[in-house]
Write a protein that holds these residues in place. Structure first.
Motif, short mmCIF file in Angstrom:
data_model
loop_
_atom_site.label_atom_id
_atom_site.label_comp_id
_atom_site.label_asym_id
_atom_site.label_seq_id
_atom_site.Cartn_x
_atom_site.Cartn_y
_atom_site.Cartn_z
N GLN A 218 -1.19 -1.42 -3.86
CA GLN A 218 -2.03 -1.79 -3.41
C GLN A 218 -3.48 -0.74 -2.90
OE1 GLN A 218 -2.24 -3.50 0.78
NE2 GLN A 218 -4.60 -3.10 0.66
N VAL B 50 -7.86 11.85 10.63
CA VAL B 50 -7.33 12.43 9.41
C VAL B 50 -5.99 12.68 10.14
CG1 VAL B 50 -8.57 12.10 7.79
CG2 VAL B 50 -8.60 14.17 8.55
N ASP C 152 -11.10 3.09 0.99
CA ASP C 152 -12.18 4.68 1.29
C ASP C 152 -10.97 4.85 1.15
OD1 ASP C 152 -10.80 2.93 3.18
OD2 ASP C 152 -12.23 2.79 4.95
N LEU C 153 -9.80 5.47 0.25
CA LEU C 153 -8.81 6.03 0.17
C LEU C 153 -9.23 7.63 0.57
CD1 LEU C 153 -5.95 5.97 -1.11
CD2 LEU C 153 -6.30 7.35 -2.90
N VAL C 154 -8.71 8.02 1.53
CA VAL C 154 -8.97 9.22 2.25
C VAL C 154 -7.42 9.88 1.68
CG1 VAL C 154 -9.45 10.59 4.59
CG2 VAL C 154 -10.44 8.49 4.58
N GLU C 155 -6.52 9.98 2.81
CA GLU C 155 -5.14 10.09 3.36
C GLU C 155 -4.71 10.63 1.23
OE1 GLU C 155 -4.03 11.59 6.06
OE2 GLU C 155 -4.99 10.27 7.53
N ASP C 156 -3.88 11.61 1.00
CA ASP C 156 -3.14 11.42 0.34
C ASP C 156 -3.91 11.09 -1.32
OD1 ASP C 156 -0.73 12.18 1.17
OD2 ASP C 156 -0.19 9.42 1.21
N ASP D 238 -11.50 -6.14 -1.55
CA ASP D 238 -10.81 -6.72 0.24
C ASP D 238 -11.33 -7.72 0.59
OD1 ASP D 238 -8.93 -4.37 -0.27
OD2 ASP D 238 -9.95 -2.31 1.07
N ASP D 239 -12.53 -8.35 0.44
CA ASP D 239 -12.87 -9.65 1.04
C ASP D 239 -12.12 -10.03 0.03
OD1 ASP D 239 -13.93 -7.56 2.23
OD2 ASP D 239 -15.68 -7.36 1.18
N LEU D 240 -11.89 -10.82 -0.95
CA LEU D 240 -11.09 -11.52 -1.59
C LEU D 240 -10.11 -12.81 -1.07
CD1 LEU D 240 -10.48 -10.29 -5.36
CD2 LEU D 240 -12.93 -11.63 -4.22
N LEU E 68 -6.27 17.88 4.92
CA LEU E 68 -6.57 17.31 6.31
C LEU E 68 -4.94 17.03 7.04
CD1 LEU E 68 -6.79 13.99 3.76
CD2 LEU E 68 -8.58 14.76 4.63
N ASP F 243 0.66 -1.31 -0.19
CA ASP F 243 -0.35 0.29 0.43
C ASP F 243 0.96 1.20 0.25
OD1 ASP F 243 1.12 -0.41 2.18
OD2 ASP F 243 -0.95 -0.32 4.00
N ARG F 244 1.51 1.28 0.71
CA ARG F 244 3.01 2.26 0.58
C ARG F 244 4.16 2.24 -0.10
NH1 ARG F 244 0.72 7.59 2.31
NH2 ARG F 244 2.85 8.08 3.15
N ARG G 183 1.98 6.04 9.66
CA ARG G 183 2.84 7.12 8.79
C ARG G 183 3.63 7.82 9.29
NH1 ARG G 183 -1.19 8.36 4.23
NH2 ARG G 183 -1.90 6.90 3.20
N ARG H 224 -6.79 1.15 -0.64
CA ARG H 224 -7.64 0.71 -0.50
C ARG H 224 -9.09 1.51 -0.93
NH1 ARG H 224 -3.60 1.00 3.11
NH2 ARG H 224 -3.32 -1.38 4.16
N GLU I 257 -4.63 5.30 5.89
CA GLU I 257 -6.11 4.50 5.64
C GLU I 257 -6.55 3.96 6.77
OE1 GLU I 257 -7.15 5.63 3.30
OE2 GLU I 257 -5.17 7.16 2.29
N ARG I 258 -7.76 3.17 6.45
CA ARG I 258 -8.45 2.58 7.51
C ARG I 258 -7.52 0.92 7.63
NH1 ARG I 258 -13.46 4.96 5.93
NH2 ARG I 258 -14.98 6.06 7.65
N ARG J 144 -8.53 -9.58 10.31
CA ARG J 144 -7.90 -9.53 8.48
C ARG J 144 -7.51 -8.63 7.25
NH1 ARG J 144 -10.30 -10.53 3.66
NH2 ARG J 144 -9.59 -11.70 2.83
N LYS J 145 -8.31 -7.09 8.04
CA LYS J 145 -8.38 -6.55 6.88
C LYS J 145 -7.01 -5.31 7.28
CE LYS J 145 -13.02 -5.09 5.99
NZ LYS J 145 -12.70 -4.67 4.32
N ARG K 172 -5.48 -4.48 -5.23
CA ARG K 172 -4.44 -5.48 -4.95
C ARG K 172 -4.08 -6.47 -6.27
NH1 ARG K 172 -4.73 -6.80 0.18
NH2 ARG K 172 -6.86 -5.87 1.78
#
Lengths: 630, 630
Positions: free
Chosen positions: A371, B248, A375-379, A551-553, B233, A313-314, B298, A373, B306-307, B519-520, A624
């Motif tokens: 990856q 955030v 619900d991208l909020v940051e960045d 994300d559930d796979l 943010l 992700d990062r 971070r 996610r 992110e979540r 798992r997330k 992903r």
């Protein structure tokens, strides 16, 4: 290594010799597609940005034309240089009057901007002339000079940009006066000039350029760079290059530096340089390389990170790092002839690099995560490709590599030709002419027809990719099928007296496969990735059935991976999708996400993967590469 | 919430009332140990740093004394304010002439530095007086003011630092004039003043302070802060607080802001404030909280991420964020009476917060990762605790919280007392006197003797921690053993006419347990952590048998977790270790760390875990909270 892509200038230590871009014609497949959108969309956008972003206005300002404040970063000039290099290689590939015109105009601007003593940097000339060469730790003055040299070499080979080479040489001579014969031992915080100086040497034969490159490399790691607050690691100034171990700090800097190191080896034969670079390559590949070929695990400092620190992700995996990696690997390939470098070039080009550009060529990634996610909020700004960037190092860098892709296809030796990357088209070099028919990487069959070969014994070498499950590949030789074995170095070689029209056919097994990470890679433990041939796949939200969340796979190691070719997927173009039966897992939420009794339920679903390089062309949902195992 | 720890000033919406620090005596266990090293080692070091780091010299300079350049950051003053607050609470706990003296001297320096109009900030007064209040997006002027107010409130309650409260009020009045009645709508990029203004209001009764706090909160999220390049943010200026969802940006800023939000609710009863803060708390706990209670995933932007983005190696989990989280949770506890907030305070104090300080009290972590790899190369400076930091926000912040720990132990209502944290010692409040005997968290038995209780019916409430496997706890009531059930809100309550000397005994089951991540949380998939009671454990290289590498360990879910109490582990002190039979896994290396056929061999070993808060006291090797499952 676009700098060595002109008429071959045999470096004494090169085991393989590059061929010219004009010696390769690519007629189809992803490379041809990328070159088409580069020509149709990306380069026109880039040229427009040369005005809008301030690159050309800054330089006009330095030349006494126009008013207004300096725009952008200290290294804004380099955007123009990379753009010029891109159009030069593009001009070699497919001559364009508009490119020649732009190059001539830009050369004139640079001539007017250049100081009488040869110095040229619009930021320092306009904003702080009293600080020239005094803050090299972050000034990028030599970095910009390096890109100027590379542009000038390319333009000279393309026969455009009259005067550009003279500008470059005057600046190079000035640098030699100050930093080689003048006794100034400073080095630039951002490596890049080293490789460029060697190429300028190759073109001009002026040995002081090579000597300056060598001195700058020798001076690295002596603590000559003032700390910018990022520490000595950031600019690889922590240890001399021959002592430095694992790649560290700012990834692009390290990778450009390595190109320069191998370049100096190729010309001087200093084995200690090749040895240290290969040692770091092995460490890098083993511990700090993404499955996509990308490098750089940290946003903080755009840095490599620790060994096995490879978060999906990062991931930073900067587009420029992928380009720099291709440059370095190409030099190592020339220096050693070993297929492992061409393997990594293939992985990087088809995945980390190719993903950097949208299918329409009009948007780019600076950062290439594995990856995203949902619900991208940051960045949020990093989440999607963008038309341009305040720090626009990547887009023109991408363009110069795409334009020069033909140069990475093949090399020659005294008595043979080596095919490293498989593209449909033709290669003519060193008295041989080959026709290549293939739909690679969508299909694994590669047919090479020897239309012309030199007299006497002559060797054709075909790379057998390391991803190929065995070192055997199906092979037919004008109808005579048999399994062949690649040599230890990754090539299958046929040495004989060739007759016109003889055909060699390589059949690579493109059965999709699940790939597992080494257990030391903490960030993707318990996951697998789907690969097919050289392509890494990803699961993108856009391609899933209604109600199935990426994300559930969860993947089942035993489930068949079904191939589905699509001629023109909307927004994407030609592709091969992979479908598999997977689980959609639901685990209750609420309170802290840590429990001694994890409970989850799952349902069976069909999940679809798309080549990673084609992601983010169908919306901004989750993606992903690595999927948990059921 | 050290500001509410003085004589109780009942806020109209507080369900529970704080008690004074002097009403709690802590005689043993970790809290007492931390307070002892705070007093013996940390605070003396901090006072020394007030000169060395420039905090006091800067302020003298602002007052016209001394020469020399301004030292450190724009917010350097805040170090002194936090240090003053620490010694004030420490003075309440155990009076010290040297503290009173330091506070008096510092107050005199501040009096001389303060401008006649009340403004006080050494950076702006010395370096850029023309920029006062013009660059609040990063100036930290209100942030520093907030810490001044908190110091002044603490000093007033401690009866030290003559004149400090007057300095604070003059500055607060100036801020009211400019930002409340003066029509300037600007807000500070770093929240903190909001909670401090409310506390100053509680002490002084000056309602304009509360009104200014409310206005600053209302003005957040209106885009009034200029973008510092980190985006809206970063400073929670993306949405008004009542609309903002998931936490955030810069974690410490968000968490301080939440304290202010709940504080304003407690005084004004504006339910929309409590509601939005609780909503973000639930999101935070569910998706962005480390098992240690730490926050901030971070390095880049010191931000939440992110979540479910919770990497153990690159966890930021700033010590200040742990402190800010305790402040916020304490206010939510007072506002609601719900045990979940006291649960999180316990988890945070014993893990993320406690780990910030070395066993000798002389070194501190700024960043509190949950994993350190053995071959640390990058960021070596983050790998070990340090004596001080250029940006020294954490050490004095840690000291003020440790000195005020007693205030978090208990609260009162009209007719009862609630025990939230278990420490041996005594609590006297609201007409009751309790003696508490326990070796918690090393042992799970807690004996509370009611030495005095008010006449009539009176209620004793004991928190049953959420980590306790069931809501039942063994309980003996002057010999009458029975299982008890905590109420929905996490407390077991006994309401009766008490007789002097009656004893309540709570027995919490401290059997060690394996904890699994949701798992997330991608970064620790396939791993488990060891916990015992409120303590999170880690596997540190120092504690393993010869030849066993922490990075090779794999845990077996079924293997017994054996407890081993140690009275005085070298470098660490009292502890309880946990041993288990584990596997040491070896997977071959070489080439890219991705393969379709992963091969590994393993051997059986004994692995030993130590409480996370005690790590890094025995050398700098590898450490992991999360261990892969075999």
């Amino acid at each position: 290594m676009e700098q060595i892509l002109g008429p071959a200038v045999p470096s004494p230590r090169a085991v393989l010799r590059p061929i010219g871009i004009h010696d390769v014609v690519i007629t189809g497949g992803p490379f041809a597609r990328w070159q088409r959108i580069n020509y149709e969309a990306s380069i026109p956008l880039g040229l427009e940005q040369m005005e809008r972003s301030g690159a050309l206005p800054n330089l006009r300002r330095a030349g006494g034309e126009g008013e207004g404040p300096f725009q952008g970063y200290r290294f804004q000039d380099s955007d123009l240089y990379k753009q010029l290099e891109a159009i030069a290689w593009e001009h070699v590939r497919a001559p364009q009057a508009r490119y020649a015109e732009f190059a001539d105009q830009a050369a004139a601007v640079l001539e007017r901007a250049q100081r009488p003593d040869g110095y040229l940097n619009s930021h320092y000339q306009v904003v702080k002339p009293d600080k020239i060469y005094t803050e090299l730790e972050y000034s990028h003055e030599m970095y910009c000079a390096g890109h100027l040299f590379q542009a000038a070499v390319a333009a000279a080979r393309a026969g455009i940009g009259d005067g550009l080479l003279q500008v470059a040489r005057r600046f190079a001579d000035h640098l030699v006066e100050v930093f080689l014969t003048g006794g100034n031992d400073a080095i630039d915080g951002h490596a890049e000039i080293e490789t460029a100086l060697v190429e300028l040497y190759r073109l001009t034969g002026e040995r002081s350029y090579l000597e300056l490159a060598g001195k700058l490399i020798d001076n690295r790691g002596k603590g000559l760079i003032a700390d910018t607050g990022m520490g000595g690691l950031y600019a690889q100034d922590h240890l001399p290059v021959r002592e430095a171990g694992t790649p560290v700090g700012h990834a692009v800097r390290q990778l450009y530096l390595e190109s320069g190191i191998v370049d100096v080896y190729l010309e001087t034969g200093d084995e200690s340089l090749l040895e240290c670079s290969v040692r770091r390559w092995e460490d890098l590949v083993e511990t700090k390389t993404y499955i996509t070929g990308g490098h750089g695990s940290r946003h903080d400092g755009e840095a490599f990170g620790e060994r096995y620190e490879l978060p999906p992700d990062r991931a930073y995996s900067e587009s420029c790092a992928a380009i720099a990696s291709v440059h370095w690997n190409w030099r190592l390939l020339l220096a050693t002839g070993q297929g492992r470098y061409a393997d990594l070039i293939e992985r990087t080009l088809h995945n980390a690099f190719a993903a950097s550009t949208s299918a329409d060529g009009l948007r780019f990634f600076y950062v290439n995560p594995l990856q995203r996610r949902d619900d991208l909020v940051e960045d949020a700004y990093l989440g999607r490709r963008r038309e341009w960037f305040a720090c626009a190092c990547c887009p023109p860098n991408i363009m110069r590599l795409v334009a020069s892709l033909g140069g990475y296809v093949a090399t020659t030796t005294e008595t043979g030709l080596q095919l490293h990357q498989y593209v449909p088209g033709a290669v003519s070099a060193a008295g041989a002419r080959l026709r290549i028919e293939t739909a690679y990487p969508w299909d694994g069959q590669i047919r090479v027809t020897v239309e012309e070969a030199p007299q006497g014994e002559w060797e054709l070498a075909l790379r057998v990719p390391a991803w190929s499950e065995s070192t055997y590949a199906a092979f037919s030789w004008t109808g005579d099928d048999r399994a062949i074995r690649a040599a230890e170095d990754g090539y299958f070689r046929i040495r004989r007296h060739w007759r016109e029209g003889e055909t060699v056919e390589l059949r690579l097994d493109l059965t999709p496969r699940l790939t597992y990470p080494h257990r030391k890679i903490d960030a993707v433990r318990g996951c697998a990735a789907v690969e097919r041939g050289p392509l890494v796949y990803c699961f993108e939200q856009a391609g899933q059935p209604e109600g199935v969340e990426v994300d559930d796979l969860a993947l089942s190691p035993g489930a068949p991976l079904r191939v589905r070719a699509v001629d023109d997927l909307e927004g994407v173009g030609r592709t091969v999708l992979i479908e598999t039966d997977a689980a959609a897992v639901d685990q209750p939420r609420g309170g802290l996400p840590y429990t001694s009794k994890p409970l989850a339920t799952s349902t069976r679903v069909t999940a679809t993967a798309i080549p990673y390089f084609q992601w983010d062309n169908r919306g901004g949902g989750a993606m992903r590469v690595w999927i948990p195992l059921a």
